[in-house]
Design a protein around this motif. Structure first.
Motif, PDB file in Angstrom:
ATOM      1  N   GLU B  74      -1.086   8.891  -1.318  1.00 23.35           N
ATOM      2  CA  GLU B  74      -0.507   7.820  -0.496  1.00 23.35           C
ATOM      3  C   GLU B  74      -0.463   6.500  -1.270  1.00 23.35           C
ATOM      4  OE1 GLU B  74       1.687   6.443   1.998  1.00 23.35           O
ATOM      5  OE2 GLU B  74       1.170   8.570   2.154  1.00 23.35           O
ATOM      6  N   VAL B  75      -1.536   6.203  -2.008  1.00 19.79           N
ATOM      7  CA  VAL B  75      -1.583   4.924  -2.732  1.00 19.79           C
ATOM      8  C   VAL B  75      -0.597   4.918  -3.900  1.00 19.79           C
ATOM      9  CG1 VAL B  75      -3.032   3.341  -4.064  1.00 19.79           C
ATOM     10  CG2 VAL B  75      -3.948   4.434  -2.007  1.00 19.79           C
ATOM     11  N   LYS B  77       2.154   6.527  -4.086  1.00 24.47           N
ATOM     12  CA  LYS B  77       3.472   6.375  -3.447  1.00 24.47           C
ATOM     13  C   LYS B  77       3.745   4.900  -3.124  1.00 24.47           C
ATOM     14  CE  LYS B  77       4.555  10.021  -0.773  1.00 24.47           C
ATOM     15  NZ  LYS B  77       4.425  10.817   0.458  1.00 24.47           N
ATOM     16  N   GLN B  78       2.752   4.222  -2.622  1.00 23.94           N
ATOM     17  CA  GLN B  78       2.893   2.782  -2.320  1.00 23.94           C
ATOM     18  C   GLN B  78       3.072   1.964  -3.606  1.00 23.94           C
ATOM     19  OE1 GLN B  78       3.119   1.381   0.753  1.00 23.94           O
ATOM     20  NE2 GLN B  78       3.085   3.481   1.516  1.00 23.94           N
ATOM     21  N   LYS B  81       6.537   1.521  -5.116  1.00 24.44           N
ATOM     22  CA  LYS B  81       7.494   0.585  -4.516  1.00 24.44           C
ATOM     23  C   LYS B  81       7.467  -0.760  -5.231  1.00 24.44           C
ATOM     24  CE  LYS B  81       7.199   2.761   0.010  1.00 24.44           C
ATOM     25  NZ  LYS B  81       6.556   2.710   1.323  1.00 24.44           N
ATOM     26  N   LYS B  82       6.327  -1.089  -5.844  1.00 24.87           N
ATOM     27  CA  LYS B  82       6.182  -2.408  -6.465  1.00 24.87           C
ATOM     28  C   LYS B  82       6.060  -2.352  -7.982  1.00 24.87           C
ATOM     29  CE  LYS B  82       3.528  -5.623  -4.897  1.00 24.87           C
ATOM     30  NZ  LYS B  82       2.289  -6.327  -4.466  1.00 24.87           N
ATOM     31  N   ALA B 170      -5.613   0.366  -4.029  1.00 25.97           N
ATOM     32  CA  ALA B 170      -4.614  -0.207  -3.118  1.00 25.97           C
ATOM     33  C   ALA B 170      -4.920  -1.682  -2.869  1.00 25.97           C
ATOM     34  CB  ALA B 170      -4.616   0.568  -1.795  1.00 25.97           C
ATOM     35  N   ILE B 174      -1.806  -3.831  -4.020  1.00 22.72           N
ATOM     36  CA  ILE B 174      -0.752  -3.840  -2.990  1.00 22.72           C
ATOM     37  C   ILE B 174      -0.969  -4.979  -2.001  1.00 22.72           C
ATOM     38  CG2 ILE B 174       0.408  -2.495  -1.189  1.00 22.72           C
ATOM     39  CD1 ILE B 174      -0.501   0.039  -2.736  1.00 22.72           C
TER      40      ILE B 174
END
Lengths: 174, 174
Positions: B74-75, B77-78, B81-82, B170, B174
């Motif tokens: 999950e992390v 994947k996040q 995005k950045k 994360a 993030i």
């Protein structure tokens, strides 16, 4: 010590020669590397055949027995005395290829070693002073000095310093 | 877009857990990860066993079925995005491992892709803004910001910013 990154296919290894052989035997054709160099429409026909029939790149064994480029072994050995030499090959697209490429390197270039071998997809995260490669897509994003190694598919490219063989690499670096 | 290079073993994958299982089953021992964390002399005994009995790392299949770290999927994947995310694994020492690691990544992190996967020996030619890794030898030569991911073998190291789990990654990024 400055660092040189060196590509494998069509730089250390005669990969195009093996590809031509595969196309000839699978499609019952008779392309020759020398004729392809001279005849542009023949080259286009060859690449059309290749694009539609390149599944052999994913088959076990393809990367094991490719011939070594003339003088490559001797010149890389000489380069290692003055530079940190890394082999950087775009190989993760072909999962079978990586073990085969390690075996091939160990057979022909045992003085390099797994420590100085890199298999990747994109090459733009490679940090080195020089990259010797036959693909513009790898050279264009390189942060050091890019050097184009001549191959059938890159003869039209003008924007890079070019070497045509390993004697020219030796002349440039040693 | 800034680039993050992420190690696999003991960062994305619970490799130490699998190693402990292998040592236990092959040497008829009963080491547990939690006990090794607490008891330094037990840890030294374990590493002695491991150094003399680690041939399983070269055996086919070892890298195929390692568990994924909690929250890693999950992390990452996040992060994608950045950041430009690359997986960078020291794998060329283990020729069988590379295909298995590609299969493992495709199974658990299919959104990364072979284009953003690198298998190497030394990591000091990797160019990125951040490297998340559990080995000091990889972090010490890194030209960007090194981040130590906690593992059994690195708890004594003081010189790097440290993350203990993917929730902390994360929180950092993030």
């Amino acid at each position: 010590m400055k660092r040189i990154a060196i590509d494998m296919d069509d730089v250390l290894a005669e990969t195009s020669i093996k590809i031509i052989d595969q196309i000839n035997s699978r499609l019952n054709k008779s392309y020759s590397h020398d004729e392809l160099l001279k005849d542009n429409s023949l080259k286009m026909a060859f690449y059309q055949d290749y694009q539609s029939n390149n599944q052999f790149l994913w088959e076990p064994g393809f990367f094991l027995d490719i011939a070594v480029k003339d003088d490559a072994v001797e010149v890389v050995k000489q380069l290692q005395k003055k530079y940190e030499v890394f082999i950087v090959s775009a190989a993760t697209e072909f999962p079978e290829s990586m073990k085969e490429k390690l075996v091939w390197l160990e057979q022909h270039f045992p003085f390099i070693g797994w420590q100085h071998t890199v298999f990747c997809g994109h090459k733009h995260m490679i940090q080195a002073d020089y990259l010797i490669d036959d693909h513009e897509k790898n050279l264009i994003t390189f942060s050091g000095k890019p050097i184009l190694y001549s191959a059938l598919h890159n003869l039209h490219i003008q924007d890079y310093e070019r070497v045509n063989n390993w004697k020219e690499v030796a002349h440039m670096f040693i």
